[in-house]
Write a protein that holds these residues in place. Structure first.
Motif: not given
Length: 129
Positions: A32-35, A37-44, A47-52
């Protein structure tokens, strides 16, 4: 003829959310960190994180574009330094550091164009041109 100190042409790529979703579909990495927003917001996360894994693909693409379709990577390694987010542009750079035995050793790096932060380093590969 390629020599120690030769510079690999830069690869510059803006990574958009649509690119990330396509990559996730190809690799089955739906974290979920790659797309989401509901997962990203509480984690500060802004924007979505590019897959390594994308960075390994970009490093390989940079060398393959330079040496052509017959070149074969025999080794590829890289270490993450900073997160890269959807919508950012990255620049892959590289320099030939050794030749011999039919192989080139290339030291590479990836930085974020917008602010210069290093995203991936050290990085590098061995390639049979």
């Amino acid at each position: 003829m390629t020599a120690v100190g030769d510079t690999v042409p830069e690869l510059v790529r803006r990574i958009e959310l649509a690119d990330m979703v396509a990559y996730a579909g190809a690799t089955w990495d739906w974290h979920r960190m790659h797309y989401d927003p509901a997962f990203l917001e509480p984690r500060g996360l802004p924007a979505p994180v590019v897959d390594g894994q994308v960075f390994g693909a970009l490093l390989a693409e940079q060398v393959q574009d330079w040496l052509g379709p017959s070149a074969r990577l025999t080794k590829l390694g890289f270490r993450f330094k900073n997160l890269v987010f959807a919508g950012e542009t990255v620049r892959c750079t590289g320099t030939v550091t050794a030749t011999g035995g039919g192989l080139l050793t290339i030291e590479q790096q990836i930085e974020v164009v917008e602010d210069g932060r290093v995203a991936v380093a050290p990085a590098g590969c061995e390639v049979r041109p």
